[in-house]
Scaffold this motif. Structure first.
Motif, PDB file in Angstrom:
ATOM      1  N   UNK A 290       0.815  -1.109   0.237  1.00 56.37           N
ATOM      2  CA  UNK A 290       0.060  -0.052   0.106  1.00 56.37           C
ATOM      3  C   UNK A 290       1.061   1.367  -0.070  1.00 56.37           C
ATOM      4  N   UNK A 291       2.184   1.151   0.632  1.00 57.33           N
ATOM      5  CA  UNK A 291       2.733   2.562   0.897  1.00 57.33           C
ATOM      6  C   UNK A 291       4.041   2.457   0.196  1.00 57.33           C
ATOM      7  N   UNK A 292       4.678   3.660   0.033  1.00 54.19           N
ATOM      8  CA  UNK A 292       5.904   3.776  -0.074  1.00 54.19           C
ATOM      9  C   UNK A 292       6.648   4.714   1.056  1.00 54.19           C
ATOM     10  N   UNK A 293       7.489   4.123   1.664  1.00 52.63           N
ATOM     11  CA  UNK A 293       7.864   4.559   3.275  1.00 52.63           C
ATOM     12  C   UNK A 293       9.359   5.049   3.281  1.00 52.63           C
ATOM     13  N   UNK A 332       1.058  16.970   4.539  1.00 50.29           N
ATOM     14  CA  UNK A 332       0.454  17.622   5.685  1.00 50.29           C
ATOM     15  C   UNK A 332      -1.022  16.990   5.555  1.00 50.29           C
ATOM     16  N   UNK A 333      -1.538  16.833   4.538  1.00 45.65           N
ATOM     17  CA  UNK A 333      -2.966  16.467   4.507  1.00 45.65           C
ATOM     18  C   UNK A 333      -3.078  14.887   4.550  1.00 45.65           C
ATOM     19  N   UNK A 334      -2.010  14.146   3.863  1.00 46.89           N
ATOM     20  CA  UNK A 334      -2.624  12.871   3.498  1.00 46.89           C
ATOM     21  C   UNK A 334      -1.647  11.669   4.275  1.00 46.89           C
ATOM     22  N   UNK A 335      -0.383  12.124   4.843  1.00 46.41           N
ATOM     23  CA  UNK A 335       0.589  11.052   5.117  1.00 46.41           C
ATOM     24  C   UNK A 335       0.681  11.276   6.602  1.00 46.41           C
ATOM     25  N   UNK A 336       0.980   9.958   6.940  1.00 44.40           N
ATOM     26  CA  UNK A 336       1.171   9.834   8.508  1.00 44.40           C
ATOM     27  C   UNK A 336       2.478   9.660   8.683  1.00 44.40           C
ATOM     28  N   UNK A 337       3.219  10.241   9.822  1.00 43.99           N
ATOM     29  CA  UNK A 337       4.588  10.134  10.097  1.00 43.99           C
ATOM     30  C   UNK A 337       4.571   9.132  11.245  1.00 43.99           C
ATOM     31  N   UNK A 354       0.807   6.967   0.418  1.00 44.11           N
ATOM     32  CA  UNK A 354      -0.107   5.784  -0.200  1.00 44.11           C
ATOM     33  C   UNK A 354       0.146   5.898  -1.718  1.00 44.11           C
ATOM     34  N   UNK A 355       0.356   4.840  -2.067  1.00 44.18           N
ATOM     35  CA  UNK A 355       0.730   4.903  -3.790  1.00 44.18           C
ATOM     36  C   UNK A 355      -0.523   5.091  -4.532  1.00 44.18           C
TER      37      UNK A 355
END
Length: 376
Positions: A290-293, A332-337, A354-355
């Motif tokens: 699901x993600x690039x991290x 800021x709107x869409x990515x969890x750190x 999220x890809x």
């Protein structure tokens, strides 16, 4: 009956193209490989290796350095104590004052890997070798240094594994001596995956860095991938610090530490192909379904956060051509750190990009070398 089969060395499924046991000849205890180290195995890009990894918990000095006796004190039958753990405790040198705790298997030379390339490590399978593990909190370590553990002694908590409805769980009691009524799902991963550093000095096994090492990112379960910048010829890859489960932060000091049989696929992404796919990657990069991290690391957690934001901006620009100010707004709107860990001298932060959010944007996939050194 054991919740999992006991995977003694050479026993049970070994699915890789190659097999590396944990022996005094194939492990380092408390240090990571460097350019001067000799590979224990040489492979072609695209091949898989099955490693027997050994947890350090149960073999350390504050636990008696006798895994048979230590685990017997927790009710583990002798046949469920791993033979390689016993041998390593007796035979592998470690300076308690200068070295880290981790048992690291390798290194593996991957043909065709050169500095500037990326090494792609795909986690194919992770099989528990035993039905138990240990979670430890030691003085001067953990998120609450000076508060916990209470008293003079270090604290190591034994946790057995139980099977419920076909899934494996770690179990803990509510109080010492009571039944283990708390259950949490296992999500095995390797806390340490890395490549050798340049030079002739072996790094300490605890702090992570651009080489990877003890990154403790719990997303790296079966079916995920880690990309690492190659620093020496052949990459000289290694693994260790096996975990059954870990919460983000790893606050007590350790995860549920327990030995795994890990099968990994190693592929070389040439420098040009790596830049075309991801831009300039200067540290560990994880990919899940699901993600690039991207990651950020620093002794200061705030600085690690800033480093992760910069790595994320670089990735958004390098992979999808997103303008920096727009990429900053997106993060800021869409990515969890998330906090990877705060207990390894160098703290870690990782971002989950999220890809699927970029499904409408063309992007290049990283093309690996074939086994003979040509493009796959």
């Amino acid at each position: 009956m054991s919740a999992v089969p006991i995977l003694q060395p050479g026993v049970g499924p070994i699915p890789g193209d190659h097999y590396v046991r944990a022996t005094p000849e194939t492990v380092l205890w408390g240090r990571l490989p460097c350019a001067a180290d000799t590979a224990v195995l040489e492979i072609a890009s695209g091949e898989t290796v099955t490693f027997d990894t050994v947890s350090h918990e149960g073999i350390l000095d504050d636990q008696g350095k006798d895994p048979a006796a230590y685990f017997a004190s927790h009710g583990v039958p002798a046949e469920q104590v791993l033979d390689d753990a016993i041998e390593i405790a007796v035979s592998v040198p470690r300076d308690v004052r200068a070295d880290g705790p981790h048992v690291v298997v390798g290194p593996v030379h991957v043909r065709g890997a050169h500095p500037g390339d990326l090494l792609k490590i795909t986690v194919e399978t992770l099989a528990p070798r035993v039905p138990y593990g240990v979670i430890s909190n030691r003085h001067g370590k953990g998120a609450l240094v000076g508060e916990l553990p209470r008293g003079e002694r270090n604290v190591s908590v034994f946790a057995s594994v139980a099977e419920r409805d076909g899934a494996l769980y770690g179990t803990l009691p509510l109080a010492d001596g009571s039944d283990p009524v708390v259950a949490f799902p296992l999500a095995p991963f390797l806390g340490t995956m890395g490549v050798a550093v340049a030079g002739h000095e072996r790094p300490h096994s605890v702090p992570p860095g651009t080489h990877g090492g003890n990154i403790d990112i719990n997303l790296l379960v079966e079916g995920t991938t880690l990309f690492l910048p190659v620093q020496v010829e052949g990459a000289l890859a290694y693994v260790g610090d096996p975990h059954f489960a870990q919460g983000d932060g790893e606050v007590a000091l350790t995860a549920l530490e327990a030995s795994l049989r890990a099968t990994l696929r190693f592929e070389v992404i040439p420098a040009d192909a790596a830049r075309a796919a991801f831009g300039n990657v200067t540290g560990p990069l994880v990919r899940t379904p699901e993600y690039l991290v991207p990651t950020g690391m620093d002794p200061d957690l705030d600085a690690a956060m800033r480093a992760c934001v910069r790595a994320s901006l670089s990735l958004l620009g390098g992979r999808w051509g997103m303008d920096e100010h727009l990429a900053y707004a997106y993060l800021s709107a869409a990515t969890d750190f998330d906090i990877s860990q705060v207990v390894d001298i160098v703290s870690g932060v990782h971002a989950r990009i999220r890809e699927a959010d970029f499904a409408g944007v063309a992007a290049v996939e990283p093309v690996a070398l074939a086994g003979d050194g040509g493009a796959a």
